[in-house]
Each structure stands twice: as C-alpha cells, then as structure tokens.
Design an enzyme around this catalytic site. Sequence first.
Site, short mmCIF file in Angstrom:
data_model
loop_
_atom_site.label_atom_id
_atom_site.label_comp_id
_atom_site.label_asym_id
_atom_site.label_seq_id
_atom_site.Cartn_x
_atom_site.Cartn_y
_atom_site.Cartn_z
CE LYS A 1 2.38 -10.88 -1.74
NZ LYS A 1 3.75 -10.82 -1.35
CB VAL B 1 0.29 -14.67 5.61
CG1 VAL B 1 0.19 -13.71 6.80
CG2 VAL B 1 -0.99 -14.64 4.80
CD GLU C 1 4.40 -8.02 -3.67
OE1 GLU C 1 3.88 -8.71 -4.54
OE2 GLU C 1 5.01 -8.53 -2.70
CE LYS D 1 2.31 -10.25 2.58
NZ LYS D 1 3.48 -9.36 2.71
N1 HSE Z 1 6.36 -7.20 -0.86
C1 HSE Z 1 6.09 -8.07 0.23
C2 HSE Z 1 6.58 -7.43 1.51
C3 HSE Z 1 6.76 -9.39 0.00
O1 HSE Z 1 7.34 -6.46 1.43
O2 HSE Z 1 6.19 -7.84 2.60
C4 HSE Z 1 6.38 -10.48 0.96
O3 HSE Z 1 5.04 -10.81 0.89
#
Ligand code: HSE
Length: 398
Positions: free
Chosen positions: A100, A127, A185, A200
């Site tokens: 993203k 997304v 992440e 997003k």
């Molecule tokens: N780190 C992101 C979340 C992963 O927790 O939504 C998915 O995009």
Amino acid sequence: MVKTAILGFGVVGSGVAEVLSGSGNGVSRRPDSLIEVKYILDVRKFPDSPFAPLFVDDFSTIESDPEISVVVETIGGMGAALDFTERALKAGKSVVTSNKELVATHGRRLLDLAAEHGVVYLFEASVGGGIPILRPLSECMAANDILEICGILNGTCNYIFTRMVQDGVTFQEALKGAQANGYAEQDPTADVEGYDTCRKLCILSSIAFGWHMLPEQIPTRGITEITQADEAYAAASGCRIKLLGRAVMGQDGKVTAYVEPHFVPMDNPLASVDDVFNAILLKGDATGDVMFYGKGAGKLPTASAVCADVIAAARKLERAGYRPWQANRPECVGSLDDLSSRWYVRLAHGALADAQRLIYGRVDAAERTYITNQSMTRPQMEALLADLPVLAAIRVLD
Ligand code: HSE
C-alpha cells in the site's frame, strides 16, 4: 501455463506461494487457473522450505525470463520494491502487489507505466486484506458518485482495541499479540500511528474520486494515546473506539480525508467490527450505504486477494485494471479544520468545575470525561478548552 515470480517471502509472499501451489487453499487445483510459481526472490535463505529450489538471488533472472508474465511484489516499502516493480513493468510483465505504501505514493505513475507497456498493475490486497473492495468499487459502483468512504482499515489497531476491551490487556501486550499473528507491519509504528490506514485511504479515495490523493494530504492521528480509561468511558457511553479512515465529499466538490480514532456509537455497524476484521462503508449517491467486511490482515486472507489479481492478470482480462485515476488535484482537497463533530474529552483531575462551565454535554464527574452536546470543529473545540488540562479529545462519529 502462466508462470509467475514472487518477490519477498515474508508473511504474504509465503502465503501466495502456498495458495498458488495448491498447498494452501488450492487455487492451482482449479482448471481455469493454471499458474505456476517459477521463482521466489528473497535476500534471506529458506533451505527447509518446500519451495527452496525456486529461490533466486538476482532480480535480472526474473526480468530477463520471457516465460514470466506476472510478477508478485510482496517485499513492501519503497526501496527494492519500487525498483523491481518499474523494471518488471518495463520488461512487459504485469505486477500484482499488496504494497500500500508504494501504491499510495507512486500508484498513478506505475499505472501509467503499466499501460505504456500493455500490462496491468493490480493491488486488491493493498486495502482490506482479504476483502474484495477495489474491484467492486471500480466496477459494481461505477454508476455512483461516491459521497463518503468510512472504514476500519487496519487489522492491527482493531485487534489491539478488541483485546484491550475484551481481555483487559494493555496496549503493548495487545500489540505483541498482533505481531505474533503476523498482522502488524515490520515496523508497527506504521500501524499504530495511522500511516497504514492513511495509505489505504489514499488508494480508496483515488479510485473513488478519480484523482490521486496523496498521503501528505491526509491529516493522520494514530492510537498510541488511547488508554483503558478512554475505552472504559466509551463502553459506559454506548460507544466503541475505532481508528477510522474517512473521506467526505463536500457540497463544493472538495474531499476532506483524514485518519483519527473515533467514538463510534453501538448502533453504527462499524462499532461491532472486532479483532483483525476490517469494514469499509461506502456511500454512493445511488446505492446509499454499502458495507464490505472481512479479515483485514493475515497470511491467507491477504494471499487470497493477491492470488485473485494474479488470476485476473493471467487471464488477460480486457478490464483487469481498476477504475483509473488522474493526477493529484490540490484544489479539490478540503480542510479538516472545517469538519464538525461532537467530541469526547478527558481532563486531568481538578478541572471539573471549569469544564462544566464550558461544555454543556454529558458529564461523568468521577472520571472527568465529557461528550459535548454540540458539534464543533477541532479549532473551535481547542479554543473552548484552551485553558484546561486536556488529556484526550476524540471525535464522535455521528
Ligand atoms: N499491518 C496491516 C494491518 C496489514 O494490520 O492491517 C494489512 O494491510
């Protein structure tokens, strides 16, 4: 047989390999999707993986192989991911990604590059994890003017809120759980500071409104300052706290987009979205409210969305791409300072008497917490409380 290469063998990349090879959820067993993973590129070594023979070190092996028609980029970030995406598109290979950050920042340029070379750049997984959202927004809602996007777009934050409320654990303990489940992440700052939600929201807004909304045009607040006291007061006042990405089309045609934690009243369907689930509410001028719901993070849900795009690219669908977007339009960006809401406010001890004079809302004397009766903009609210020791001020979603 369509041959593909996977760049990055992390949570999502390894999920894509499993799903496409049939060792996961069996995409490859479908007669209409004959897709083979030919290469996997990663700087790390995975000698015990069943995919070990597929690993290569050098991207040029993939770039120069005419058999590879679709490249899956699950490296993340903007370094090697951007370089390899550009090189793959220039080499006439379609690229599918869950990245993203890259799409939110360079999406328009990469879409142009793909079109120039007669291939597609697809990013359904960027997304909402496993939720089908970009293609439905592009195609099924194509007849609508989108009036508002309002979504829980980060699984990690929503998981943290749910664990804090349901299990009474601290923020840090809940974050550890999200990391252990592969939701967060690599640097979870992107999750908890709201940057992931911001990216997003850029992608959704760009498709919905037709011009590239940039991350720096979206004021963003994360969830790190939310305490168990805020959660307890939300519950007592019939609300749940949710990190929302919101983009609202004004009467003047300007779009005000922002990311902030909100008090969401329980009669709003977003309030009961728990755990790693995401939900995206779109308001179309013809459809009214439409809500998309599903797992927003995690290995197989995200891999599912990546693999659907690989199949779309492999089938050479005439309209595999999403609704295109034009260059950024700074004149169409509305100011968040103009958006009114009611506010939840928490003050330090001792400030009660002063606050009662200023805020004519519901007052909880013990907790020194308030929800204002009147809607006001953030600057109005801040001016009203200027001399008071404000510990938290959270927008209420009306
Ligand atoms: N780190 C992101 C979340 C992963 O927790 O939504 C998915 O995009």
